[in-house]
Design an enzyme around this catalytic site. Structure first.
Site, short mmCIF file in Angstrom:
data_model
loop_
_atom_site.label_atom_id
_atom_site.label_comp_id
_atom_site.label_asym_id
_atom_site.label_seq_id
_atom_site.Cartn_x
_atom_site.Cartn_y
_atom_site.Cartn_z
N GLN A 1 -11.01 -20.37 -17.73
CA GLN A 1 -10.83 -20.62 -19.17
C GLN A 1 -11.01 -19.32 -19.95
O GLN A 1 -10.70 -18.27 -19.44
CB GLN A 1 -11.80 -21.72 -19.67
CG GLN A 1 -11.51 -23.12 -19.11
CD GLN A 1 -12.06 -23.35 -17.72
OE1 GLN A 1 -13.23 -23.14 -17.48
NE2 GLN A 1 -11.23 -23.79 -16.79
N GLY B 1 -6.28 -22.89 -13.61
CA GLY B 1 -5.08 -22.67 -12.81
C GLY B 1 -4.81 -21.18 -12.86
O GLY B 1 -4.40 -20.66 -13.89
N HIS B 2 -5.12 -20.48 -11.77
CA HIS B 2 -5.00 -19.02 -11.75
C HIS B 2 -3.85 -18.64 -10.83
O HIS B 2 -3.89 -18.91 -9.63
CB HIS B 2 -6.32 -18.39 -11.28
CG HIS B 2 -7.45 -18.63 -12.23
ND1 HIS B 2 -8.72 -18.13 -12.04
CD2 HIS B 2 -7.50 -19.30 -13.41
CE1 HIS B 2 -9.49 -18.50 -13.06
NE2 HIS B 2 -8.77 -19.22 -13.89
N LYS C 1 -5.97 -13.97 -15.71
CA LYS C 1 -7.19 -13.57 -14.96
C LYS C 1 -6.92 -13.52 -13.47
O LYS C 1 -7.40 -12.63 -12.77
CB LYS C 1 -8.33 -14.57 -15.25
CG LYS C 1 -8.72 -14.64 -16.72
CD LYS C 1 -9.75 -15.72 -16.98
CE LYS C 1 -9.25 -17.13 -16.82
NZ LYS C 1 -8.25 -17.58 -17.82
N ASP D 1 -5.72 -18.81 -19.58
CA ASP D 1 -4.38 -18.45 -19.10
C ASP D 1 -3.96 -17.03 -19.49
O ASP D 1 -2.78 -16.74 -19.66
CB ASP D 1 -3.31 -19.46 -19.60
CG ASP D 1 -3.62 -20.86 -19.15
OD1 ASP D 1 -4.18 -21.02 -18.06
OD2 ASP D 1 -3.29 -21.80 -19.90
P1 GDP Z 1 -5.13 -17.39 -15.72
O1 GDP Z 1 -5.49 -18.83 -15.83
O2 GDP Z 1 -5.83 -16.54 -16.72
O3 GDP Z 1 -5.28 -16.85 -14.32
O4 GDP Z 1 -3.58 -17.29 -16.08
P2 GDP Z 1 -2.41 -18.28 -15.55
O5 GDP Z 1 -2.12 -17.95 -14.14
O6 GDP Z 1 -2.71 -19.69 -15.90
O7 GDP Z 1 -1.23 -17.86 -16.53
C1 GDP Z 1 -0.76 -16.55 -16.56
C2 GDP Z 1 0.73 -16.59 -16.17
O8 GDP Z 1 1.31 -15.36 -16.52
C3 GDP Z 1 0.94 -16.72 -14.67
O9 GDP Z 1 2.15 -17.41 -14.46
C4 GDP Z 1 1.06 -15.27 -14.21
O10 GDP Z 1 1.85 -15.16 -13.02
C5 GDP Z 1 1.77 -14.66 -15.37
N1 GDP Z 1 1.47 -13.26 -15.65
C6 GDP Z 1 0.29 -12.58 -15.54
N2 GDP Z 1 0.42 -11.32 -16.03
C7 GDP Z 1 1.70 -11.23 -16.45
C8 GDP Z 1 2.45 -10.18 -17.09
O11 GDP Z 1 1.95 -9.10 -17.39
N3 GDP Z 1 3.75 -10.46 -17.40
C9 GDP Z 1 4.33 -11.65 -17.11
N4 GDP Z 1 5.60 -11.83 -17.44
N5 GDP Z 1 3.66 -12.65 -16.52
C10 GDP Z 1 2.37 -12.43 -16.21
P1 IMO Z 2 -7.68 -21.16 -16.89
O1 IMO Z 2 -8.85 -20.82 -16.02
C1 IMO Z 2 -6.23 -23.02 -20.56
C2 IMO Z 2 -8.39 -26.56 -21.96
C3 IMO Z 2 -7.67 -27.90 -21.90
C4 IMO Z 2 -8.31 -28.59 -23.08
C5 IMO Z 2 -9.77 -28.10 -23.02
C6 IMO Z 2 -10.71 -29.07 -22.33
O2 IMO Z 2 -6.43 -21.42 -16.13
O3 IMO Z 2 -7.52 -20.16 -17.99
P2 IMO Z 2 -11.09 -29.74 -19.79
O4 IMO Z 2 -10.15 -30.34 -18.77
O5 IMO Z 2 -11.67 -28.43 -19.38
O6 IMO Z 2 -12.14 -30.71 -20.23
O7 IMO Z 2 -10.16 -29.47 -21.08
O8 IMO Z 2 -9.73 -26.88 -22.31
N1 IMO Z 2 -8.43 -25.83 -20.66
C7 IMO Z 2 -7.71 -24.75 -20.40
N2 IMO Z 2 -6.76 -24.13 -21.11
N3 IMO Z 2 -6.62 -22.51 -19.37
C8 IMO Z 2 -7.57 -23.12 -18.65
O9 IMO Z 2 -8.07 -22.58 -17.52
C9 IMO Z 2 -8.15 -24.31 -19.12
N4 IMO Z 2 -9.09 -25.17 -18.66
C10 IMO Z 2 -9.27 -26.08 -19.62
O10 IMO Z 2 -6.29 -27.74 -22.07
O11 IMO Z 2 -7.77 -28.10 -24.28
MG MG Z 3 -4.53 -20.68 -16.09
#
Ligand code: GDP
Ligand code: IMO
Ligand code: MG
Length: 427
Positions: A224, A40-41, A16, A13
């Protein structure tokens, strides 16, 4: 042209999805090489929000090819829903989405077992996403998995399902004392998935190697993050794949020597979802502020994310493992108004100071963070577009991170949208 990787440098999270979307204009092909719908991207473009679980985050750029490589575990029902939702927004996708025939499928019984195992009172609870990831990779390693090539061939699918469902029903009924699954129902469902996805299934590895030969620019999108890697993360509190750059070659079917540029994505602080050691974790007011202003709730499960200071030894470990050339540091805007901002610079374990990240999980669990505090900033950073325009204290914080981690920044992110970004000239 050498390929570029975009890898989560922390516990997932990191942002990416935003970074991949931002730089995909420079790519020809975006490739997911591991993980599944546990990812979840989030990508926000022109105020519209997309959350991709299986689709690569390059899909919003028309004309770019997007690939699910052999290392991904694909829940076909989720993928079809995602494709349909995407195409309902008026964007074409199928002609530029390739799915590896060697990618394994996440079947309904994988999700069932994942959730039953997590619900047990005995044993370790990982806090998985419940998306069937561990059981699907276990079947792959057990040589009992169903690959996309099997899914699109009704006879092979039926034979594999007969064997697998019989075995998994033993587990479900005897060990978990739950209701068995119906093989005919799963077969009908899966056959429909296979028919729908068949046109996109191919040998993606060969295609990617050909693309590299013709100088196409490939981007590898990690899901991840390093600390969740099955071998190099905080085992057993990890996911079931190689989610650092070490997984790219195997998960995409390309030579490791092709990956020329490695970008590590990290937040200016840290978050973690699920159980497991997290030495820099904060509790109380600062954690609540980071969670609220950073909207730190899981994009896949909606769970509140645990929040903590940026962990320097962990990031240095990630950088040395992956060989990052540059960092994308996200969410600097979220830290505005904290007064002071912290970095974990080491740990105290059994009375001894450790400056390096301990890879043995019980040591990490026992680690007390050593925190250094720096002056914070109050300004709203969302409109800042150059490093020089950042508050001096924010620049100093970024400099502390990059010098301590030993990797320069390439991208600084100051908000979730594409344009809330500072790019280093050479990036
Ligand atoms: P990922 O799994 O690495 O793609 O990240 P996620 O999408 O799960 O979580 C990142 C969250 O932060 C998302 O809601 C993005 O829209 C948000 N985000 C990304 N970069 C920034 C930033 O620089 N500032 C803020 N406030 N939000 C950001
Ligand atoms: P993105 O790509 C954050 C965590 C789960 C749990 C562990 C194992 O959005 O960064 P799983 O369902 O993979 O067997 O769960 O890994 N986890 C993540 N945490 N971002 C993710 O993906 C994750 N995908 C799995 O919360 O701790
Ligand atoms: Mg994510």
């Amino acid at each position: 042209m050498p390929a570029t990787s975009v890898i989560g440098a922390q516990w997932g999270d990191e942002g990416k999805g935003k970074i991949i979307d931002l730089i995909t204009d420079r790519a020809d092909v975006v490739v997911r090489f591991q993980g599944g719908a546990n990812a979840g991207h989030t990508v926000i473009v022109d105020g519209e929000k997309f959350v991709f679980h299986l689709l690569p985050s390059g899909v919003l750029h028309p004309g770019k090819t997007n690939v699910l490589g052999n290392g991904v575990v694909i829940d076909p029902g989720t993928l079809i829903d995602e494709i349909e939702q995407f195409e309902a927004s008026g964007r074409e996708l199928m002609s530029r989405l390739w799915i590896s025939g060697a990618a394994h499928c996440v079947m309904p019984y994988h999700k069932r077992v994942d959730n039953l195992r997590e619900g047990r009172k005995a044993g370790i609870t990982i806090g998985t996403t419940g998306r069937g990831i561990g059981p699907a990779y276990a079947d792959k390693a057990n040589r009992t998995g169903i690959r996309m090539w099997d899914l699109v061939d009704a006879d092979r699918l039926r034979a594999r399902l007969e064997a697998n469902v019989a075995e998994v029903n033993e587990l479900i009924t005897r060990v978990y004392e739950s209701d068995p699954l119906d093989v005919d129902e799963i077969f009908e469902l899966a056959r429909g998935w296979g028919e729908r996805l068949a046109p996109s299934v191919r040998e993606t590895g060969r295609q990617l190697r050909d693309d590299l030969k013709t100088s196409k620019h490939l981007f590898f999108e990690g899901a991840q993050g390093v600390m969740l890697d099955i071998d190099h993360g905080t085992y057993p509190f990890v996911t079931s794949s190689h989610c650092d750059s070490l997984g790219i070659a195997a998960g995409a079917g390309v030579s490791p020597r092709e990956i020329g540029h490695q970008l590590g994505v990290c937040k200016a602080y840290c978050t973690r979802v699920g159980a497991g050691p997290f030495p820099s974790e904060l509790h109380g007011e600062v954690a609540d502020r980071l969670r609220e202003s950073g909207s730190e709730f899981g994009a896949t499960t909606g769970r509140p994310r645990r929040c903590g200071w940026f962990d320097v030894p962990a990031a240095r470990y990630a950088a040395s493992l992956c060989g990052f050339d540059g960092l994308a540091i996200t969410k600097l805007d979220v830290m505005s108004g904290l007064g002071e901002v912290g970095l974990v610079t080491g740990y105290r374990i059994a009375g001894e100071v450790h400056e390096e990240y301990p890879v043995d999980t019980p040591m990490l669990e026992a680690a007390e963070p050593i925190v250094t505090m720096f002056a914070g900033w109050d300004e709203d950073l969302g409109d800042v577009r150059s490093y020089e325009d950042l508050p001096a204290t924010c620049r100093a914080f970024v400099a502390e991170i990059t010098s301590r981690v030993g990797v320069p920044w390439e991208i600084l992110s100051v908000g979730p949208a594409r344009d809330n970004t500072i790019m280093r000239e050479t990036a």
